[in-house]
Design a protein around this motif. Structure first.
Motif, short mmCIF file in Angstrom:
data_model
loop_
_atom_site.label_atom_id
_atom_site.label_comp_id
_atom_site.label_asym_id
_atom_site.label_seq_id
_atom_site.Cartn_x
_atom_site.Cartn_y
_atom_site.Cartn_z
N LEU A 140 -5.12 -35.66 81.96
CA LEU A 140 -5.78 -35.25 80.72
C LEU A 140 -7.25 -35.63 80.78
O LEU A 140 -7.60 -36.72 81.25
CB LEU A 140 -5.10 -35.91 79.52
N SER A 144 -9.62 -30.75 79.85
CA SER A 144 -8.24 -30.31 80.19
C SER A 144 -7.27 -31.02 79.23
O SER A 144 -6.47 -31.85 79.66
CB SER A 144 -7.91 -30.60 81.66
N PRO A 145 -7.34 -30.67 77.94
CA PRO A 145 -6.52 -31.40 76.96
C PRO A 145 -5.02 -31.16 77.13
O PRO A 145 -4.21 -31.93 76.62
CB PRO A 145 -7.03 -30.86 75.61
N TYR A 146 -4.65 -30.10 77.88
CA TYR A 146 -3.22 -29.83 78.12
C TYR A 146 -2.82 -30.21 79.55
O TYR A 146 -1.73 -29.86 80.00
CB TYR A 146 -2.91 -28.35 77.86
N GLY A 147 -3.73 -30.85 80.29
CA GLY A 147 -3.43 -31.23 81.68
C GLY A 147 -4.23 -30.36 82.64
O GLY A 147 -4.27 -29.13 82.48
N ASN A 148 -4.82 -31.01 83.63
CA ASN A 148 -5.65 -30.29 84.61
C ASN A 148 -4.78 -29.41 85.50
O ASN A 148 -3.79 -29.87 86.05
CB ASN A 148 -6.41 -31.34 85.46
N ARG A 207 -6.87 -41.96 78.22
CA ARG A 207 -6.26 -40.65 77.98
C ARG A 207 -4.99 -40.44 78.78
O ARG A 207 -4.17 -39.60 78.44
CB ARG A 207 -7.23 -39.55 78.42
N ASN A 208 -4.86 -41.19 79.88
CA ASN A 208 -3.74 -40.92 80.79
C ASN A 208 -2.70 -42.04 80.80
O ASN A 208 -2.04 -42.27 81.82
CB ASN A 208 -4.29 -40.63 82.20
#
Ligand SMILES: Cc1ncc(C[n+]2csc(CCOP(=O)(O)OP(=O)(O)O)c2C)c(N)n1
Ligand code: SF4
Length: 271
Positions: A140, A144-148, A207-208
């Motif tokens: 995140l 890339s708020p939905y995942g890179n 974030r991760n």
């Protein structure tokens, strides 16, 4: 070891967040320089822009804080103008692999005698956490708020294929090997690339779900695989792992030495 002499104490305290890995990378570089025994007046440390690129401000050598992604271009000019100088580039994964990626591959191809240390924290730290070409898939980031969904570069493989004389990757958790890679890289005449896995707790960790700098260091410890062991593992087993060690160690003629040789040959009438 008396290392204070290499720092500009009047520039401290530094700007890095508590738990940031960049200070450990900087101290590994300082130890590598100390081991090399270079005259500090002959050392030039060049950086681009980013949290990592702030490091030369604290280091008491000839230092240049240049523009985003262009540190290798400045360093190339310095080395060409005065091949006697020991030129080190400090860069981040955004600075060195995104905007500066083109300069990196061409410096490898030429095998010009500069040493690039890339602080890889998998994110654009300074600008609040956009993903970079080194961000793992699924991570995140603000962008890339939905995942890179982009696969990252393996810059050790890339620089090796692009002709770098020396290539290694270490982590700030494993400081002893990291320092030894700096020492080996600095002892080379040609182009050297050392990637240091660092942590950005503020924008990557938070974030991760890596809740603290300690957790991020434990993650580095748990996920690192030595290159020799990695050679016997399947690509699926290596997913999400950090392969560490020396990827290339060659002795090809350095670019400015090759250039000098060409000029002597022309002047001596051999061409
Ligand atoms: C031409 C240009 N584009 C964008 C920026 C904004 N910018 C400054 S630092 C940075 C990213 C730095 O990230 P990285 O190199 O990964 O270093 P970190 O801060 O994570 O150590 C960006 C995009 C800039 N300064 N100049
Ligand atoms: S934002 Fe990240 S990379 Fe920048 S100083 Fe803070 S922890 Fe380090």
């Amino acid at each position: 070891m008396e290392l204070e002499k290499y720092f500009r104490e009047n520039k401290l305290p530094h700007i890095w967040c508590p738990g940031c890995g960049h200070g450990t990378v900087m101290s590994s570089i300082i130890r590598g320089i100390d081991k090399a025994g270079w005259d500090p007046n002959k050392v030039v440390v060049v950086s681009g822009i980013g949290c990592s690129s702030r490091a030369p401000g604290y280091m008491d050598f000839n230092t240049l804080h240049t523009v985003h992604g262009r540190a290798i271009a400045f360093a190339t000019g310095i080395k060409l103008a005065n091949p006697e100088l020991k030129v080190i580039v400090l860069t981040g994964d955004g600075d060195g692999a995104a905007i500066g990626g083109n300069h990196l591959i061409h410096a490898c191809r030429r095998n010009i005698g500069i040493k690039v240390v890339l602080f890889n924290n998998y994110i654009y730290g300074m600008t609040s956490g956009q993903y970079s070409p080194m961000t793992p898939e699924g991570s995140l980031a603000t962008t890339s708020p939905y995942g890179n969904i982009e696969p990252p570069f393996d810059l050790c493989e890339l620089t090796k294929s692009a002709n770098a004389n020396f290539v290694a990757r270490g982590t700030v958790y494993h400081t002893r090997p990291l320092i030894s890679y700096m020492e080996k890289a600095f002892a080379k005449d040609g182009f050297s690339y050392v990637e240091a896995i660092s942590q950005c707790p503020t924008y990557y960790g938070r974030r991760n779900r890596l809740k603290s700098p300690v957790e991020m260091l434990e993650w580095q410890k748990k996920n690192s695989v030595d290159i020799k062991k990695a050679a016997d593992m399947e690509p699926e087993e290596l997913q999400g792992k950090i392969v560490t060690g020396i990827f290339a160690d060659r002795e090809k003629e350095e670019y400015t030495a090759r250039y000098d040789r060409l000029i002597s040959e022309i002047q001596g009438g051999k061409k």
